[in-house]
Design a protein around this motif. Structure first.
Motif, short mmCIF file in Angstrom:
data_model
loop_
_atom_site.label_atom_id
_atom_site.label_comp_id
_atom_site.label_asym_id
_atom_site.label_seq_id
_atom_site.Cartn_x
_atom_site.Cartn_y
_atom_site.Cartn_z
N HIS A 22 -9.21 -2.32 -9.10
CA HIS A 22 -8.53 -2.78 -10.30
C HIS A 22 -9.06 -2.00 -11.52
O HIS A 22 -8.30 -1.62 -12.41
N GLY A 23 -10.37 -1.76 -11.52
CA GLY A 23 -10.97 -0.98 -12.60
C GLY A 23 -10.43 0.44 -12.63
O GLY A 23 -10.13 0.99 -13.71
N ALA A 24 -10.27 1.02 -11.45
CA ALA A 24 -9.74 2.39 -11.39
C ALA A 24 -8.30 2.43 -11.93
O ALA A 24 -7.93 3.33 -12.69
N ALA A 25 -7.50 1.42 -11.53
CA ALA A 25 -6.11 1.38 -12.02
C ALA A 25 -6.08 1.19 -13.53
O ALA A 25 -5.27 1.81 -14.24
N PHE A 26 -6.98 0.34 -14.03
CA PHE A 26 -7.04 0.10 -15.46
C PHE A 26 -7.42 1.38 -16.21
O PHE A 26 -6.82 1.73 -17.23
N ALA B 60 -8.39 5.84 -7.18
CA ALA B 60 -7.55 4.73 -6.74
C ALA B 60 -6.75 5.11 -5.49
O ALA B 60 -6.59 4.31 -4.57
N LEU B 61 -6.26 6.33 -5.47
CA LEU B 61 -5.45 6.74 -4.32
C LEU B 61 -6.29 6.96 -3.08
O LEU B 61 -5.93 6.55 -1.98
N ARG B 62 -7.45 7.59 -3.27
CA ARG B 62 -8.26 7.92 -2.11
C ARG B 62 -8.85 6.67 -1.47
O ARG B 62 -8.91 6.55 -0.26
N PHE B 63 -9.31 5.73 -2.32
CA PHE B 63 -10.01 4.57 -1.77
C PHE B 63 -9.16 3.31 -1.77
O PHE B 63 -9.65 2.24 -1.42
N VAL C 288 -13.91 -9.51 -3.41
CA VAL C 288 -13.77 -9.55 -4.87
C VAL C 288 -14.36 -8.29 -5.50
O VAL C 288 -13.80 -7.71 -6.43
N ALA C 289 -15.50 -7.83 -4.96
CA ALA C 289 -16.08 -6.59 -5.49
C ALA C 289 -15.15 -5.41 -5.25
O ALA C 289 -14.93 -4.58 -6.14
N ALA C 290 -14.57 -5.33 -4.05
CA ALA C 290 -13.68 -4.22 -3.73
C ALA C 290 -12.44 -4.25 -4.60
O ALA C 290 -12.00 -3.22 -5.13
N PHE C 291 -11.88 -5.46 -4.78
CA PHE C 291 -10.71 -5.56 -5.63
C PHE C 291 -11.04 -5.12 -7.06
O PHE C 291 -10.28 -4.39 -7.69
N LEU D 8 -10.29 -0.14 0.14
CA LEU D 8 -10.72 -1.23 -0.75
C LEU D 8 -9.86 -2.48 -0.57
O LEU D 8 -10.31 -3.59 -0.85
N LEU D 9 -8.63 -2.29 -0.11
CA LEU D 9 -7.79 -3.47 0.10
C LEU D 9 -8.14 -4.19 1.41
O LEU D 9 -7.83 -5.37 1.57
N LEU D 10 -8.79 -3.45 2.34
CA LEU D 10 -9.04 -4.04 3.65
C LEU D 10 -9.85 -5.34 3.60
O LEU D 10 -9.45 -6.33 4.23
N PRO D 11 -10.99 -5.38 2.87
CA PRO D 11 -11.71 -6.66 2.83
C PRO D 11 -10.89 -7.79 2.21
O PRO D 11 -11.02 -8.94 2.63
N VAL D 12 -10.01 -7.44 1.26
CA VAL D 12 -9.16 -8.48 0.66
C VAL D 12 -8.21 -9.03 1.73
O VAL D 12 -8.04 -10.25 1.86
#
Lengths: 335, 519
Positions: free
Chosen positions: A175-179, A196-199, A168-171, A203-207
């Motif tokens: 999500h904050g970066a996209a916003f 957003a692109l670099r990480f 949830v923290a990673a998402f 960041l999606l991996l734990p999700v």
């Protein structure tokens, strides 16, 4: 569908709304020192969510109130069993809310730095706690026959739950970066975009990890569908981000989140809070649901209330739709 | 707590889970209710001021809107964040309570969230940031939307509380209350009495707050020999508005309080007998104005009090002759009706199998009741005095008037706090009070000792109690610090900087690019 199931879906929807809306709020707070290098840039970040963060947070309060009304046993069991994580969550939400409101009210660096620390710390800790308790309700807790916890306050810290907290923290961070890429202009936007692109993939991996653990341990065959939707739209979001389509990327991330929430609550169904000690002690939808009359009452309230909320909350975003850059930030006007 | 410590007599009292949970609920709720009445009252006053500005276009009202609006925002934030704790602590610390009453109690809470909280937060955001984004008309509508939503929120949460004072609209199924009429819960006569009383209390707080700060500003300006200019007129006007609002509120409080009191004599006679330290049944009963000696003695023999004959009969029943039952008789009646001992349930901890003390903590109820009325009366006098001494633009020059004005701000807050402590402590040992004279549903009650979360350890509860109390303490200092700063800064610190070509008076900064307000 019977009313308890409808309400199970409404609760899932409320958590989805909360994770979507406050997710990017948290992300903005987490990224405050990363993307906001100068004071004016930090104010750009904060003002992207200034008019809306409070309304976003109400989704959490209503999720709590709705759980109380429709599944008292779930509300009581989860909140008392995860007592310490909820305490920490409340404390950081208190600090964070006050920090946004008070940060600009005294014009000294020391004052602002102090509140920035609160914002950043709280924005990291809050999604971790939300992730922890949501995972706990999916994966279960050591409950006895009364729905009370067996064991110490930290039994919640199992590997899957910690994975959920990180997810949830990673998402939220992504999500904050996209916003921010969508809502800002100039250097801040550039940095948010790059972040957003670099990480994005890391960041999606734990999700993804959380989804797979939930699917393999608790999932039903049909929950593979939302799981795959979540994966594909999550990747698609990054692809759209790469070509500079900020709006599409942001929306796709929302769809991915919906896939995640549906997978998790689908895996949880027909329970609301499993007992890891004895399946007979698990709290189920049927056992914890309020009476049909109460559910009917709250259904009417939700049927009229929720569309209205969506309309006027959507309208706020329309009113404050403009991108914000450093040139929009007025001089400090403090007491 | 009272019955606990008394029961244990001279023994070392172990601070147990129930005590910690009760202190936590008391501290967090009283604290939350320091912010709430100021928010509710001030939000409506600010909306009114903005309406006056919208109607007349007079800059004076814009200054008032901006200044009092700023103080309201400083306070609003605190009310919001401490309110989140309220929504969650039932489940966290009172899980048995939540399970028992969930079918009834959760509905008004969910309604409060969907109907009130969303409106409050969304439209407050629009109002704060929308000065140059919305038309004047829509912007004003936002002010009314969030301020009326705070009133709606008070209604729903009082519906929940009133149900605990007087359960209605339920039937018992398998030993648990099941909601049978939401209409009955939302029109509970306890609620219909408590709601106006609470709302008048909010306006008393907001009125006195405006009165105190504005009077202090006028006093300070006059003593510094500043001119009788437009700004002084605005402060003076604010002060008079605050004083009138406070005065009307106190009239409303007295009337609604009298109605509420008569209702409580029917619904919770033991609470009211304890409020009067009326040990023995009297006919006609006299009202105790003041007591000296130890009112907590169950035999009441050491209590001496100054009394007004016949008065209590009037307060309770509206005539000067009817009997009012005393604590001793009522304790017996309660024990006969609801049992003499707690069930032998290990989850009740030290109280399992013990005798039930039906009498609430007498010093707390007796003095809570008197302090509520006393502080209310003092602030009513302050409002009345302010109106008299400041008539026709006057303001007295004496050295004490400024500090006195500031000090008066505290009185309605204290009256509210003592009122709530009285009403909640007076309900003990019940968390859901039964109805001996049922206009509600008889047979629905729960002891506070049964309500606490049985799965939470005292250590956890103590951790959260200490953490929340510390954070709340720090934030109170910060809030007061900011309010003092804004009050010192006056209109300067809240009015938008005038840019060269902007004369619209809309509060906008003129340039389309720069936000009119930003954090």
């Amino acid at each position: 569908m019977d009313l308890p199931t409808v309400w199970f879906c409404i609760i899932a929807l409320l958590w989805l709304g909360y994770l979507f809306l406050e997710g990017f709020d948290f992300g903005v707070g987490m990224l405050l020192p990363v993307l906001g290098r100068r004071e004016t840039e930090r104010r750009v970040l904060i003002n992207t969510i200034g008019p809306v963060w409070d309304g976003n947070e109400v989704w959490l309060i209503v999720a709590g109130g709705a759980m109380f009304a429709s599944f008292p046993g779930w509300y009581a069991g989860l909140l008392s069993t995860a007592y310490l994580p909820f305490t920490v969550l409340l404390l950081v939400l208190i600090g964070r809310g006050v920090a946004f409101e008070y940060r600009g009210k005294v014009d000294t660096d020391r004052w602002r730095r102090a509140w920035d620390t609160v914002i950043v710390l709280a924005s990291w800790v809050a999604p971790l706690m939300v992730g922890l308790v949501l995972s706990a309700t999916v994966f279960g807790l050591p409950l006895d026959a009364n729905g009370d916890r067996v064991g110490g306050p930290l039994v919640i810290l199992t590997l899957p739950n910690v994975l959920g907290a990180v997810a949830v923290a990673a998402f939220s961070l992504l999500h904050g970066a996209a916003f921010l890429a969508l809502k800002t202009q100039g250097d801040v936007r550039e940095r948010a975009h790059r972040f957003a692109l670099r990480f994005g993939i890391p960041l999606l991996l734990p999700v993804v990890g959380l989804l797979l653990v939930a699917q393999l341990r608790e999932g039903a065959p049909w929950t593979w569908i939302p799981l795959l939707i979540a994966l594909l739209t999550g990747l698609a979001a990054l692809a759209r981000q790469a070509v500079g389509r900020d709006g599409q990327a942001f929306v796709l991330q929302g769809v991915a989140l919906a896939g995640v929430v549906v997978t998790l609550f689908g895996a949880l169904w027909p329970n609301v809070l499993p007992s890891t000690l004895d399946p007979a002690w698990s709290l189920s939808i049927a056992e914890t649901a309020s009476s049909p009359y109460t559910l009917t009452v709250v259904t009417w309230v939700a049927a009229f209330g929720t569309p209205a909320v969506l309309v006027y909350q959507g309208w706020t975003y329309w009113v404050f739709r403009k991108r914000i850059g450093t040139k929009h930030i007025p001089p400090v006007h403090a007491a | 707590m009272s019955c606990n410590s008394r029961r244990l007599g001279g023994r070392l009292v172990r601070v147990d889970l129930l005590d910690i949970a009760r202190w936590q609920f008391g501290i967090t709720t009283v604290y939350h209710f320091l912010m709430v009445p100021l928010t509710i009252g001030l939000a409506i006053l600010v909306a009114g001021m903005q309406t006056a500005w919208y109607r007349t276009g007079n800059e004076r009202y814009l200054k008032m809107t901006k200044f009092w609006g700023k103080l309201m925002m400083v306070n609003f934030a605190m009310g919001v964040v401490t309110g989140i704790v309220q929504e969650f602590q039932f489940g966290m610390a009172w899980s048995e309570y939540s399970r028992f009453v969930g079918d009834v109690f959760g509905a008004p809470l969910a309604m409060e969230g969907i109907v009130a909280f969303f409106v409050e937060s969304v439209f407050l955001g629009l109002w704060i940031f929308g000065w140059d984004r919305l038309s004047k008309r829509v912007h004003l509508a936002c002010a009314w939307a969030f301020s009326l939503a705070t009133v709606a929120s008070a209604y729903f949460i009082l519906a929940a509380n009133s149900w605990m004072q007087h359960p209605v609209g339920v039937e018992m199924v398998d030993g648990e209350p099941r909601l049978s009429s939401i209409w009955a819960v939302l029109t509970n006569n306890t609620l219909l009495a408590a709601f106006p009383h609470t709302i008048f209390g909010c306006f008393a707080v907001a009125g006195t707050f405006v009165l105190g700060i504005a009077a202090w500003k006028v006093w300070k300006r006059d003593r510094q020999g500043m001119p009788h200019d437009e700004d002084r007129r605005v402060w003076h006007k604010s002060m008079r508005v605050g004083a009138w609002v406070a005065l009307f509120s106190f009239v409303g409080l007295a009337i609604s309080g009298d109605i509420q009191g008569k209702l409580m004599f029917e619904q919770q006679p033991l609470k009211m007998a304890s409020a009067e330290a009326l040990c023995h049944t009297e006919q006609p009963a006299s009202f105790s104005v003041f007591a000296y000696g130890d009112v907590s003695r169950p035999d009441c023999e050491s209590v001496k009090s100054i009394t007004v004959p016949f008065m209590l009969s009037y307060l309770a029943h509206g005539d000067f002759s009817t009997e009012v039952k005393g604590v001793q008789q009522l304790r017996g009646e309660y024990a006969a009706k609801y049992g003499t001992h707690y069930p032998n349930d290990p989850r009740l901890g030290e109280l399992a199998g013990e005798r039930i003390e039906y009498q609430p903590n007498l010093p707390v109820t007796y003095w809570g009741f008197r302090f509520m009325i006393g502080f209310g009366a003092v602030s009513a006098l302050a409002a009345l005095g302010a109106l008299w001494f400041t008539r026709g633009g006057r303001f007295p020059r004496g050295r004490l008037w400024g500090p006195l004005a500031l000090a008066s701000i505290a009185t309605p807050f204290l009256a509210n706090v003592f009122g709530w402590i009285f009403t909640e402590m007076g309900r003990q040992p019940f968390v859901v009070a039964p109805n001996p004279n049922p206009s509600g549903v008889d047979g629905v009650w729960m002891y506070t000792a049964q309500a606490v979360s049985s799965g939470v350890s005292p250590g956890e509860m103590m951790t959260s109690l200490i953490a929340l109390t510390s954070v709340y303490g720090v934030l109170l200092v910060v809030e007061v610090f900011l309010m003092v700063r804004y009050a010192r800064g006056g209109f300067e610190s809240v009015m938008p900087h005038k840019s060269s070509d902007d004369d619209s008076g809309s509060g906008g900064s003129g340039s389309d690019d720069v936000l009119s307000f930003a954090y």
